[in-house]
Scaffold this active site. Structure first.
Site: not given
Ligand code: ACO
Length: 435
Positions: A275, A315, A371
């Site tokens: 987050h 996101h 971010d």
């Molecule tokens: N890098 C690589 N792969 C990713 C990323 C990433 N940053 N984010 C998602 N994916 C992939 C997952 O592995 C998944 O792949 P799959 O379908 O082959 O299994 C697919 O994309 C979907 O990902 P989920 O985890 O289901 O997406 P979710 O909506 O739950 O996650 C999140 C959102 C937590 C923000 C995620 O994108 C992430 O971890 N990002 C990196 C951390 C980040 O930047 N957080 C800040 C968010 S903004 C904020 O809070 C202000």
């Protein structure tokens, strides 16, 4: 067992239960069905009724809210109807904080009173400063902020009278006023520097910069580009509807605890690397990459699921470019014009370019989130990496408070209490294994 949709509904959902052969009609309103309506679907009188299973709340609305609107596919973000781009361009953070809470922009008299009240509540009790002194030199400033905001609740016991609008008003003023002071005191503690007390002649962001950076000068004069950059970043971070920390504030607030405790819960949730902690993680990731030539190998390790995720990408809601990321990217260039660019920015730009062309990220609709660039700006402004999420928390306090109050006065809300699907053992008899 078919009941007609009551008037005013958009339509209804016909559900046939293959277990019983019965048909049910569930009204649709605002594009949703009420989960509780499904409880009428039972196999027999002893059946509890049908529930929905939604881990991580991927498709469940927890409340009605008139504060923030997001269209994740189109990349739209609005506070109370105003596009984020217009607010970031022309408004002040405190104007936005007023808008979030009250639903309308303040007029001159309302704004002056709001700013005056917040400015004149910036001091904290000296015991709170002493409390902060008890932390170790290497304490994470988010831990310090979280505990000191929770501790404030003990200084204002009347804040527990949450259904008294006057008490809510002063609590909101106190939190908006004192969170930057606590944040700055935490910064100075970690640096081993004496606390700088608030300067009531300065604007919200100028005062923040003064409390953080002032040394021997009698008056701190912030660089106007830096003060405005902080103002814009605070506006962008002020609210983001039902994210993890806001849901924490609403959920904890639903127990009718005081707002200091509820906001402390929000700060705890924001601390997490998925987050608010993500901007800190972006910088760690860039340091780990170390050189532009290492980017392809890093991207491959992300795609192979071996390394970490590409922090600052992806996101839950935005499945196109995060509108805040666009504004932040431009802001980054304004700041870098003063501070100069460096190797890390070059790595970030190259990382973004490669990822946006890579099918792994494109097919999953993974774009830079807010971010990705905020960390780089904060670092260029001289803030240590550990402090980035604290700056986010200062801004988000405005949204948390607006959302907390909206939830509190919403007659449909009750104490939050999700259901579960029990997967543990069936009843068994106790027999000691301590032999
Ligand atoms: N890098 C690589 N792969 C990713 C990323 C990433 N940053 N984010 C998602 N994916 C992939 C997952 O592995 C998944 O792949 P799959 O379908 O082959 O299994 C697919 O994309 C979907 O990902 P989920 O985890 O289901 O997406 P979710 O909506 O739950 O996650 C999140 C959102 C937590 C923000 C995620 O994108 C992430 O971890 N990002 C990196 C951390 C980040 O930047 N957080 C800040 C968010 S903004 C904020 O809070 C202000």
């Amino acid at each position: 067992m078919v009941s007609p949709a009551p008037s005013g509904e958009e339509g209804s959902l016909e559900i046939r239960d293959s277990r019983t052969g019965r048909t049910y009609t569930v009204p649709i309103k605002d594009g949703t069905i009420r989960a509780l309506d499904l409880r009428a679907i039972k196999t027999d009188d002893d059946d509890f009724g049908l529930m929905t299973y939604d881990p991580a709340f991927m498709n469940t609305a927890s409340c009605r809210s008139g504060i923030t609107y997001i269209d994740g596919d189109k990349g739209i973000l609005r506070y109370r109807g105003y596009p984020i781009e217009q607010l970031a361009e022309s408004a002040t953070f405190l104007e936005v904080a007023y808008l979030l809470r009250n639903g309308e922009l303040p007029n001159r008299a309302e704004y002056d009173k709001w700013v005056h009240d917040i400015t004149f509540h910036t001091y904290v009790h000296e015991n709170i400063r002493k409390f902060l002194e008890g932390f170790r030199y290497d304490a994470h400033p988010m831990s310090m902020l979280c505990s000191s905001v929770a501790a404030l609740s003990s200084f204002y016991p009347t804040a527990r009278d949450i259904f008294n609008p006057a008490e809510r008003q002063i609590s909101v003023i106190r939190l908006l006023a004192k969170v930057p002071t606590l944040a700055a005191f935490s910064y100075r503690h970690v640096k081993g520097l004496p606390s700088v007390y608030p300067d009531n002649e300065l604007s919200y962001t100028e005062n923040m910069l003064s409390m953080v950076a002032r040394m021997t000068e009698p008056k701190y004069h912030a660089n106007p580009v830096m003060a405005r950059a902080l103002e814009v970043l605070f506006i962008l971070h002020a609210d983001h509807e039902q994210n993890c920390s806001t849901s924490a504030v609403r959920g904890v607030g639903s127990s009718h605890v005081d707002p200091f405790s509820a906001v402390a819960a929000g700060i705890a949730a924001l601390f997490g690397p998925l987050h608010g902690g993500a901007n800190e993680q972006v910088l760690h990731m860039i340091t780990e990459i170390g050189d532009k030539k290492n980017i392809p190998a890093f991207i491959e390790s992300v795609k192979g699921g071996k390394g970490s995720r590409l922090m600052g990408f992806g996101h839950r809601v935005y499945k196109s470019y995060d509108p805040r990321a666009k504004i932040v990217k431009k802001l980054a260039y304004d700041v870098f014009e003063i501070t100069g660019t460096d190797k890390d920015l070059d790595i970030a730009l190259e990382l973004e370019r490669i990822a946006l062309e890579d099918d792994y990220f494109v097919s999953r609709k993974l774009y830079p989130n807010v971010d990705f660039y905020t960390g780089l700006i904060y670092r260029a402004m001289g803030f240590p990496t550990e402090y980035f999420t604290v700056l986010f928390a200062i801004a988000r306090t405005a949204g948390w408070l607006a959302q907390w109050e909206e939830g509190l006065v919403d007659k449909e809300q009750k104490i939050w209490r999700p259901r579960q699907i029990y997967t543990g053992p069936d009843e068994r008899q106790y027999k000691s294994r301590l032999v």
